[in-house]
Design a protein around this motif. Structure first.
Motif, PDB file in Angstrom:
ATOM      1  N   ASP A  53      -8.027 -27.873   9.171  1.00 51.91           N
ATOM      2  CA  ASP A  53      -6.743 -29.070   9.564  1.00 51.91           C
ATOM      3  C   ASP A  53      -7.241 -28.366  11.236  1.00 51.91           C
ATOM      4  O   ASP A  53      -7.103 -29.315  12.215  1.00 51.91           O
ATOM      5  CB  ASP A  53      -5.556 -28.770   8.766  1.00 51.91           C
ATOM      6  CG  ASP A  53      -5.491 -29.988   7.517  1.00 51.91           C
ATOM      7  OD1 ASP A  53      -6.457 -30.123   7.816  1.00 51.91           O
ATOM      8  OD2 ASP A  53      -4.394 -29.674   6.814  1.00 51.91           O
ATOM      9  N   PRO A  54      -6.384 -27.321  12.127  1.00 49.08           N
ATOM     10  CA  PRO A  54      -6.736 -27.461  13.017  1.00 49.08           C
ATOM     11  C   PRO A  54      -7.975 -28.210  13.725  1.00 49.08           C
ATOM     12  O   PRO A  54      -8.373 -29.196  14.864  1.00 49.08           O
ATOM     13  CB  PRO A  54      -6.822 -26.170  13.264  1.00 49.08           C
ATOM     14  CG  PRO A  54      -5.855 -25.141  12.828  1.00 49.08           C
ATOM     15  CD  PRO A  54      -6.538 -26.118  11.456  1.00 49.08           C
ATOM     16  N   ALA A  55      -8.862 -27.628  12.887  1.00 53.39           N
ATOM     17  CA  ALA A  55     -11.064 -28.262  13.685  1.00 53.39           C
ATOM     18  C   ALA A  55     -10.141 -29.471  13.172  1.00 53.39           C
ATOM     19  O   ALA A  55     -10.738 -30.326  14.526  1.00 53.39           O
ATOM     20  CB  ALA A  55     -11.239 -27.143  13.126  1.00 53.39           C
ATOM     21  N   ARG A  56      -9.735 -30.362  12.104  1.00 52.13           N
ATOM     22  CA  ARG A  56     -10.004 -31.481  12.106  1.00 52.13           C
ATOM     23  C   ARG A  56      -9.015 -32.577  13.430  1.00 52.13           C
ATOM     24  O   ARG A  56      -9.782 -33.446  13.476  1.00 52.13           O
ATOM     25  CB  ARG A  56      -9.595 -31.659  10.561  1.00 52.13           C
ATOM     26  CG  ARG A  56     -10.920 -31.309   9.690  1.00 52.13           C
ATOM     27  CD  ARG A  56      -9.996 -31.976   8.058  1.00 52.13           C
ATOM     28  NE  ARG A  56     -10.433 -32.751   8.137  1.00 52.13           N
ATOM     29  CZ  ARG A  56      -9.175 -33.635   7.097  1.00 52.13           C
ATOM     30  NH1 ARG A  56      -8.204 -33.646   7.647  1.00 52.13           N
ATOM     31  NH2 ARG A  56      -9.972 -34.941   7.013  1.00 52.13           N
ATOM     32  N   MET A  57      -8.015 -31.782  13.716  1.00 50.93           N
ATOM     33  CA  MET A  57      -6.820 -32.135  14.291  1.00 50.93           C
ATOM     34  C   MET A  57      -7.400 -32.385  16.157  1.00 50.93           C
ATOM     35  O   MET A  57      -7.557 -33.471  16.623  1.00 50.93           O
ATOM     36  CB  MET A  57      -6.060 -31.572  14.386  1.00 50.93           C
ATOM     37  CG  MET A  57      -5.030 -31.492  13.384  1.00 50.93           C
ATOM     38  SD  MET A  57      -3.303 -31.490  13.587  1.00 50.93           S
ATOM     39  CE  MET A  57      -2.961 -30.585  11.965  1.00 50.93           C
ATOM     40  N   ALA A  58      -8.341 -31.027  16.330  1.00 47.82           N
ATOM     41  CA  ALA A  58      -8.960 -31.036  17.277  1.00 47.82           C
ATOM     42  C   ALA A  58     -10.263 -32.327  17.515  1.00 47.82           C
ATOM     43  O   ALA A  58     -10.585 -33.256  18.992  1.00 47.82           O
ATOM     44  CB  ALA A  58      -9.744 -30.101  17.773  1.00 47.82           C
ATOM     45  N   ALA A  59     -10.931 -32.715  16.466  1.00 52.13           N
ATOM     46  CA  ALA A  59     -12.335 -33.331  16.145  1.00 52.13           C
ATOM     47  C   ALA A  59     -11.809 -34.777  16.516  1.00 52.13           C
ATOM     48  O   ALA A  59     -11.970 -35.783  17.635  1.00 52.13           O
ATOM     49  CB  ALA A  59     -13.071 -33.131  15.252  1.00 52.13           C
ATOM     50  N   ASP A 136      -9.044 -40.725   4.276  1.00 52.51           N
ATOM     51  CA  ASP A 136      -8.970 -39.567   3.329  1.00 52.51           C
ATOM     52  C   ASP A 136     -10.874 -39.767   3.153  1.00 52.51           C
ATOM     53  O   ASP A 136     -11.425 -38.945   2.851  1.00 52.51           O
ATOM     54  CB  ASP A 136      -8.752 -39.892   2.005  1.00 52.51           C
ATOM     55  CG  ASP A 136      -9.012 -41.850   1.550  1.00 52.51           C
ATOM     56  OD1 ASP A 136      -9.052 -42.265   2.588  1.00 52.51           O
ATOM     57  OD2 ASP A 136      -8.859 -41.905   0.457  1.00 52.51           O
ATOM     58  N   ARG A 137     -11.751 -40.510   3.959  1.00 49.41           N
ATOM     59  CA  ARG A 137     -13.155 -41.031   3.057  1.00 49.41           C
ATOM     60  C   ARG A 137     -13.777 -40.367   4.865  1.00 49.41           C
ATOM     61  O   ARG A 137     -14.855 -40.808   4.101  1.00 49.41           O
ATOM     62  CB  ARG A 137     -13.015 -42.498   2.267  1.00 49.41           C
ATOM     63  CG  ARG A 137     -12.331 -41.906   1.266  1.00 49.41           C
ATOM     64  CD  ARG A 137     -12.798 -43.565   0.723  1.00 49.41           C
ATOM     65  NE  ARG A 137     -11.923 -44.032   0.876  1.00 49.41           N
ATOM     66  CZ  ARG A 137     -11.902 -45.691   0.109  1.00 49.41           C
ATOM     67  NH1 ARG A 137     -12.443 -46.005   0.151  1.00 49.41           N
ATOM     68  NH2 ARG A 137     -11.048 -46.156   1.421  1.00 49.41           N
ATOM     69  N   ILE A 138     -13.609 -41.103   5.947  1.00 50.57           N
ATOM     70  CA  ILE A 138     -13.782 -40.551   6.785  1.00 50.57           C
ATOM     71  C   ILE A 138     -13.952 -39.450   7.628  1.00 50.57           C
ATOM     72  O   ILE A 138     -12.493 -39.453   8.507  1.00 50.57           O
ATOM     73  CB  ILE A 138     -13.837 -41.950   7.405  1.00 50.57           C
ATOM     74  CG1 ILE A 138     -14.410 -43.309   6.599  1.00 50.57           C
ATOM     75  CG2 ILE A 138     -14.640 -41.941   8.881  1.00 50.57           C
ATOM     76  CD1 ILE A 138     -14.692 -44.124   7.983  1.00 50.57           C
ATOM     77  N   GLU A 139     -14.200 -38.694   8.036  1.00 50.82           N
ATOM     78  CA  GLU A 139     -13.918 -37.654   8.558  1.00 50.82           C
ATOM     79  C   GLU A 139     -13.597 -37.696  10.612  1.00 50.82           C
ATOM     80  O   GLU A 139     -14.448 -38.873  10.545  1.00 50.82           O
ATOM     81  CB  GLU A 139     -15.045 -36.466   8.409  1.00 50.82           C
ATOM     82  CG  GLU A 139     -15.714 -35.993   7.457  1.00 50.82           C
ATOM     83  CD  GLU A 139     -13.756 -34.900   7.415  1.00 50.82           C
ATOM     84  OE1 GLU A 139     -13.712 -33.758   8.070  1.00 50.82           O
ATOM     85  OE2 GLU A 139     -13.363 -34.454   6.017  1.00 50.82           O
ATOM     86  N   PRO A 140     -12.893 -37.050  11.028  1.00 51.36           N
ATOM     87  CA  PRO A 140     -12.851 -37.664  12.322  1.00 51.36           C
ATOM     88  C   PRO A 140     -13.591 -37.669  12.865  1.00 51.36           C
ATOM     89  O   PRO A 140     -14.018 -38.830  13.698  1.00 51.36           O
ATOM     90  CB  PRO A 140     -11.602 -36.395  13.113  1.00 51.36           C
ATOM     91  CG  PRO A 140     -11.351 -35.754  11.850  1.00 51.36           C
ATOM     92  CD  PRO A 140     -12.241 -35.990  10.581  1.00 51.36           C
TER      93      PRO A 140
END
Lengths: 177, 220
Positions: A53-59, A136-140
């Protein structure tokens, strides 16, 4: 004699069962008696943070560098998730609005041309009015890719044909649009 | 002259007939069980909502991945969550009786229970992302889903069917960006150039039929 026949039949019976096919495990789409709500696939408890999650938030915060690969990815994701409503060129004339869904705005109106790329990322993340969230279906990273592709669409629709070179102009004429 | 039929002949005949009948019943039951009710080709099942791929994927042209989003990244393609239906049906056909179970599912937070039509036995391992990444299109395994008003299996997923392709996967490979394309008639017409394409792809992707046919690829 009768007993012998029965015995033979009994011995043959297991051949009709194929228990290996149903093992005591649950696939993600199957019901399960293990949990109170009856689902095998459990949602994580409220407030859970996934490892990435931290990586996704950063992205989501940081826009990735613009590369041809990113644009291509954006074009593909746009075609999957956005064309049903916003149309191939982003004019808002997809097939779903033609069946009665509220008409989305054209991406080529002045307000959306002036909007920062982050606006498109935010709309995909949180939804907008009648449009649901697609987080829910598209990555950052893909949200940024789609935003980049929308930018390319906006440019493509307001580009004068004189700005194209010889070869591109010929291809445009051949394609008949 | 000796008697042809002994006193017990009648009993023996009856026993033999009984055994033959039992064997027939067993054969039918066993054949039925190994096919599995759910994997009979061309059969549709009662679904909570009469969902139509012909309508959604065919006429409306919605990409498979809009609803089966996990197909590129995980072993399972998965079924769409109820709120995926609601991205459209929150606004259209909102009063249709046909869609009442969808609205109920959203309101009660209970998933719709779809009946499977193409399922493998539990002892077989399968992976969608591995096939999709190499460019095996959905239509090869699931048939013309976009023409099915109700979903049915296009192939019974028997071992020999998997192996037929794993022994020589080249001709099944397509550009990975177009896996959800359903109509390949144009492609299948130009045989010669695509024979080269198949050979090249197998080389570039390091696909080894010897490894692909080993038991532990699918039974692990």
């Amino acid at each position: 004699m009768k007993r012998a026949i029965l015995l033979v039949l009994l011995c043959l019976l297991p051949a009709a069962c194929n228990d290996m096919g149903r093992q005591p495990r649950s696939d993600s789409d199957e019901p399960s008696k293990l949990f109170a709500d009856g689902k095998a696939l459990q949602a994580p408890p409220e407030g859970t943070l996934a490892r990435d999650d931290p990586a996704r938030m950063a992205a989501l915060q940081n826009r990735p560098p613009l590369t041809p690969a990113l644009l291509q990815r954006g074009a593909e994701r746009y075609a999957i998730y956005c064309t049903p409503c916003h149309g191939l060129t982003g004019d808002g004339h997809g097939r779903i609005p033609s069946r009665g869904f509220p008409q989305p705005p054209s991406f080529h109106e002045a307000r959306l041309k002036a909007a920062p790329s982050r606006h498109f990322v935010d709309v995909i993340t949180a939804g907008y009015g009648a449009m649901y969230s697609y987080s829910d279906r598209i990555e950052p990273r893909d949200r940024w890719a789609i935003a980049a592709y929308i930018r390319a669409l906006q440019i493509s629709q307001s580009m004068p044909a004189s700005a194209l070179d010889e070869d591109e102009r010929r291809r445009l004429e051949e394609s008949g649009s | 002259m000796a008697q042809i039929f002994t006193a017990s002949a009648d009993t023996r005949l009856r026993a033999m007939l009984l055994m033959a009948a039992a064997a027939l019943v067993l054969a039918i039951v066993a054949g039925y069980a190994s096919q599995g009710y759910g994997t009979v080709v061309g059969w549709v099942r009662d679904q909570p909502v009469p969902f139509s791929h012909r309508h959604h994927a065919g006429d409306l042209g919605i990409d498979c991945r809009y609803c089966h989003g996990a197909v590129e990244t995980s072993s399972r393609a998965g079924f769409p969550a109820t709120h995926v239906c609601m991205t459209c049906h929150s606004q259209i056909w909102t009063n249709a009786g046909m869609l009442a179970p969808v609205r109920l599912s959203l309101a009660q937070d209970k998933p719709l229970i779809w009946q499977r039509v193409s399922k493998l036995p539990d002892y077989v391992y399968f992976n969608h992302s591995a096939h999709v990444a190499k460019g095996v299109p959905c239509v090869t395994c699931h048939g013309r889903i976009d023409r099915m008003p109700l979903t049915a299996a296009a192939h019974s997923f028997h071992m020999n069917w998997c192996l037929d392709c794993h022994r020589n996967p080249g001709p099944a490979l397509r550009p990975p960006g177009e896996v959800t394309r359903m109509d390949w008639s144009g492609w299948d017409d130009s045989v010669e150039s695509h024979r080269q394409y198949a050979a090249l792809r197998v080389r570039v992707e390091h696909i080894d039929p010897v490894k692909l046919t080993q038991c532990n690829v699918c039974h692990r």
